[in-house]
Design an enzyme around this catalytic site. Structure first.
Site, PDB file in Angstrom:
ATOM      1  N   ALA A  10     -37.760 -60.482  -2.697  1.00 33.53           N
ATOM      2  CA  ALA A  10     -38.068 -60.656  -4.121  1.00 33.53           C
ATOM      3  C   ALA A  10     -37.470 -59.530  -4.954  1.00 33.53           C
ATOM      4  O   ALA A  10     -36.958 -59.756  -6.056  1.00 33.53           O
ATOM      5  CB  ALA A  10     -39.579 -60.711  -4.335  1.00 33.53           C
ATOM      6  N   LYS A  61     -34.766 -57.875  -4.234  1.00 37.82           N
ATOM      7  CA  LYS A  61     -33.317 -58.042  -4.262  1.00 37.82           C
ATOM      8  C   LYS A  61     -32.907 -59.243  -5.120  1.00 37.82           C
ATOM      9  O   LYS A  61     -31.826 -59.229  -5.731  1.00 37.82           O
ATOM     10  CB  LYS A  61     -32.777 -58.180  -2.842  1.00 37.82           C
ATOM     11  N   VAL A 121     -34.934 -41.574  -7.583  1.00 34.83           N
ATOM     12  CA  VAL A 121     -34.767 -42.666  -8.543  1.00 34.83           C
ATOM     13  C   VAL A 121     -36.093 -43.172  -9.079  1.00 34.83           C
ATOM     14  O   VAL A 121     -36.117 -43.940 -10.051  1.00 34.83           O
ATOM     15  CB  VAL A 121     -33.971 -43.840  -7.920  1.00 34.83           C
ATOM     16  N   SER A 130     -28.980 -57.699  -1.448  1.00 33.53           N
ATOM     17  CA  SER A 130     -29.196 -58.058  -0.050  1.00 33.53           C
ATOM     18  C   SER A 130     -29.137 -59.564   0.111  1.00 33.53           C
ATOM     19  O   SER A 130     -29.460 -60.327  -0.808  1.00 33.53           O
ATOM     20  CB  SER A 130     -30.570 -57.557   0.422  1.00 33.53           C
ATOM     21  N   ILE A 138     -26.190 -55.578   8.588  1.00 32.82           N
ATOM     22  CA  ILE A 138     -25.172 -54.527   8.702  1.00 32.82           C
ATOM     23  C   ILE A 138     -25.652 -53.477   9.701  1.00 32.82           C
ATOM     24  O   ILE A 138     -26.856 -53.216   9.814  1.00 32.82           O
ATOM     25  CB  ILE A 138     -24.922 -53.862   7.328  1.00 32.82           C
ATOM     26  N   TYR A 177     -39.449 -57.701  -0.041  1.00 35.33           N
ATOM     27  CA  TYR A 177     -38.124 -57.082  -0.104  1.00 35.33           C
ATOM     28  C   TYR A 177     -37.122 -58.053  -0.713  1.00 35.33           C
ATOM     29  O   TYR A 177     -36.336 -57.698  -1.593  1.00 35.33           O
ATOM     30  CB  TYR A 177     -37.691 -56.665   1.303  1.00 35.33           C
TER      31      TYR A 177
END
Length: 231
Positions: A138, A140, A46, A122, A169, A136
């Site tokens: 930021a 999301k 990606v 998240s 999870i 991380y």
């Protein structure tokens, strides 16, 4: 784990899922296992626009259209204040935000009118209680904003865009995030349901948002966190 759980849930609901990922991830899965029957895989980076464009021919042979798109690629690296690694920060933005935007930009023209897109965000994009997950989180939070804007742009085609924000999870990324906040068990105790979630529980929400059962739901972020974010 969440990505494969989503593929299995969609297959069981009558979809024909295609999983795209880097070679190490694709090669690590036993595609002949009964759990993975009727799930196709393609190589997909990606972070590379040309690779994303090249994947279209494998995902959609003979000019077929997509019924739905799930952006599930994501990476997590700890970013403690004063010790942020530049490469880790760059990787998270490149995959979590730009990667989602890149795949969507390429595949949105191939979506059927009235289709749906689900982004995987998240809990960290909603609250700030996970120490070391600032960058991380930021990325999301950016994904949540991207979802809203994309929903507006695609609304004229009847394409719905929503964001699923899992909490802790049982998946490979969660232990790293939970470890700096007291461990998975402590995170579970802070939730209303007093447990961590399963990948299949995220997958069922994704399937709902792709289905006609959510035909009047768009531009939303849905927390799947067992009530962890509740004040």
């Amino acid at each position: 784990m969440i990505g494969m759980a989503i593929c299995r849930s969609l297959r069981d609901a009558g979809w024909t899922p295609v999983a795209g990922d880097l070679a190490p991830a694709i090669d690590s899965i036993d595609w002949d296992h009964p759990d993975n029957i009727d799930i196709r895989s393609v190589l997909l980076d990606v972070s590379d626009r040309q690779a994303v464009e090249a994947s279209v021919a494998d995902v959609l042979p003979e000019g077929l259209l997509l019924g739905g798109l799930v952006n599930c690629a994501g990476v997590l690296r700890d970013t403690f204040l004063g010790a942020v690694h530049e490469d880790h920060m760059r990787l998270m933005f490149e995959v979590n935000v730009a990667g989602t935007a890149r795949v969507t930009d390429v595949y949105a023209p191939h979506l059927v009118d009235g289709g749906a897109i689900v982004n995987i965000g998240s809990l960290t994009g909603e609250i700030g209680s996970f120490v070391g997950a600032s960058v991380y989180g930021a990325t999301k939070a950016g994904l949540r904003a991207y979802t809203r804007y994309l929903a507006v742009e695609l609304g004229a085609r009847g394409i719905r865009v929503n964001n699923v924000a899992p909490g802790v999870i049982r998946a490979p990324m969660s232990p790293s995030m939970a470890a700096v906040s007291g461990g998975e068990e402590q995170c579970a105790e802070r939730s209303i349901l007093k447990r961590i979630g399963e990948p299949e529980e995220v997958a069922s929400v994704v399937e709902f948002l792709l289905s006609s059962k959510s035909s009047f739901v768009t531009a939303q972020t849905l927390l799947v966190d067992g009530g962890l974010a509740t004040p």
